[in-house]
Design an enzyme around this catalytic site. Structure first.
Site: not given
Ligand code: PLP
Length: 447
Positions: A154, A256, A284
């Site tokens: 994700y 990511d 996060k």
């Molecule tokens: N990338 C990863 C690996 C994530 O786990 C998440 C959210 O859980 C995101 C991107 C998206 O982040 P946000 O919820 O701050 O938009």
């Protein structure tokens, strides 16, 4: 085994609040991960407050919290240094100016110093935005259009990447050549044509795709640890091969690190594994619970942002609250011995759980690194999304989750989510958790 969560005496107020919420807020919640269909069935817990490693729900029940806001509460709830910094900023300086402040330079300096793959960094608010910027930048830099991403990961909910997160296998093509499946209706149809979906942990799939059409591929986008299909670690050599192959084909490697950043280490998973990507994305762990994200990388790639060739905009980017929270968070994280302690507490829990399932001879195993992991109810190792679909026992996970919640331990009810440990968790928290786990797992065996 009867859960008091489903017999809502103990969580009556959550049930009532959910009824009210549903009449105003579609699904009763403001994000999919809190919805009934994501596991919070028949209703999510409504929260009253959090303190350190603990969360108190609307009925006054207290839980040891391994949900941690889905990861951001790396320092625990209401970490005093971050709270103080933010309150002071609001009371004495302001929240938004849409002009730069010296504090942004301080923060950028700390981030660049901490993370090996960053020469330059831009701030924004969420992981979704940061990924969107990184992918756009990769396309602009390479002049190529396609993006490789991996089934089961994700990367936020933007149109360009919200595909093949957890597709149904009958719609997702062959194991060795998955097709792009939109997360739902409403995504522009043509976007799927720019995506190449691959199985993760498969060097040959990556190699053959890059050899076949590398000259059309802008970037490979990957988490360093797959944290959105439970927890799956990279097989030895996999990230190294990804680095080598992308380099060979002039394809940018985007890591990511929204979950792993500042959590696996101050320098993220990239410092742990010794891999330097071209671009990286953080969110996060950076903000101590406040919305702040970062995208950065190689100087020559980031140069396209420098002169405005690629526009990265955002009214709330680097607002004063986000910057003061992140500055205070990074100061806390940089204190000597912090990660050693975090790993000691996390390992005690992970290893304790693993020992427990082995003692009880359960078809289950714990997978993770330091303060992020998942308990897989599966009789074999899980190395990618399709293994998880075929072999993970979601019913067993649900019973485990209910039993733990009944015993005052909170984490996400989805088997494809993670348990997170914070700097606020103590050995005592872990020992209480392991005692609850022993009771729950023993009960599951006789049920
Ligand atoms: N990338 C990863 C690996 C994530 O786990 C998440 C959210 O859980 C995101 C991107 C998206 O982040 P946000 O919820 O701050 O938009």
């Amino acid at each position: 085994m009867t859960s008091s969560y489903q017999q809502p005496d103990r969580t009556r107020r959550s049930a009532a609040l959910f009824e009210q919420a549903r009449s105003l807020i579609p699904g009763g919640v403001n994000s999919t991960a809190r919805a009934t269909w994501s596991g919070w069935d028949p209703y999510p817990l409504f929260v009253e407050r959090g303190t350190g490693s603990r969360v108190t729900d609307a009925d006054g029940n207290e839980y040891i919290d391994y949900l941690l806001g889905l990861g951001p509460m790396l320092l625990g709830h209401r970490p005093p240094a971050v709270t103080r910094a933010v309150v002071e900023c609001i009371e004495q300086r302001g929240t938004m100016f849409a002009l730069p402040s010296a504090d942004e330079i301080t923060l950028a300096r700390k981030i660049v110093a901490a993370v090996p793959g960053l020469d330059r960094v831009r701030l924004c608010n969420t992981g979704t935005e940061a990924v969107l910027y990184a992918v756009r930048l990769a396309r602009a830099f390479t002049g190529r259009h396609k993006l490789i991403r991996f089934e089961g990961m994700y990367h936020g909910f933007s149109d360009g990447v919200y595909w093949s997160k957890h597709p149904k296998l009958d719609a997702a093509g062959r194991d060795d050549s998955p097709v792009a499946v939109p997360q739902g209706p409403g995504l522009p149809r043509g976007v799927g044509d720019s995506l190449i979906i691959l199985p993760w942990n498969d060097v040959e799939a990556l190699r053959s795709t890059l050899e076949r059409e590398g000259d059309q591929i802008a970037a490979v986008l990957s988490e360093p640890i797959m944290c959105n299909t439970g927890c799956i670690l990279p097989e030895p050599g996999y990230l190294e091969a990804m680095r080598e192959l992308t380099h060979k084909h002039g394809v940018l490697m985007i890591l990511d690190e929204v979950i792993t950043g500042f959590r696996i280490a101050l320098g993220g998973a990239q410092s742990h594994y010794g891999i330097t990507p071209d671009l990286s994305v953080f969110a996060k762990g950076l903000g101590g619970g406040f919305p702040v994200a970062a995208m950065g990388g190689r100087r020559d790639v980031m140069a396209l942002v420098e002169d405005g060739t690629v526009s990265i905009a955002g009214t709330y980017n680097a607002n004063m609250i986000a910057v003061s929270a992140a500055n205070a968070t990074l100061d806390e994280l940089a204190k000597p011995g912090m990660y050693e302690r975090l790993y000691a507490v996390s390992d005690r829990l992970r290893e304790g759980l693993d020992r427990l399932v082995r003692d009880l001879r359960l078809p289950a195993h714990v997978v993770g690194l330091g303060p992020v992991f998942q308990l897989w109810f599966a009789d074999r190792p899980i190395r990618n999304y399709r293994d998880a679909v075929r072999h993970a026992d979601h019913d067993a996970f649900r019973r485990w989750w209910e039993g733990m919640l009944d015993r005052g331990v909170l984490f996400h009810p989805g088997a494809y989510e993670n348990l997170f440990v914070s700097f606020a968790h103590s050995e005592e928290d872990v020992d209480l958790t392991l005692a609850a786990a022993r009771e729950t797992l023993t009960e599951m065996m006789v049920a």
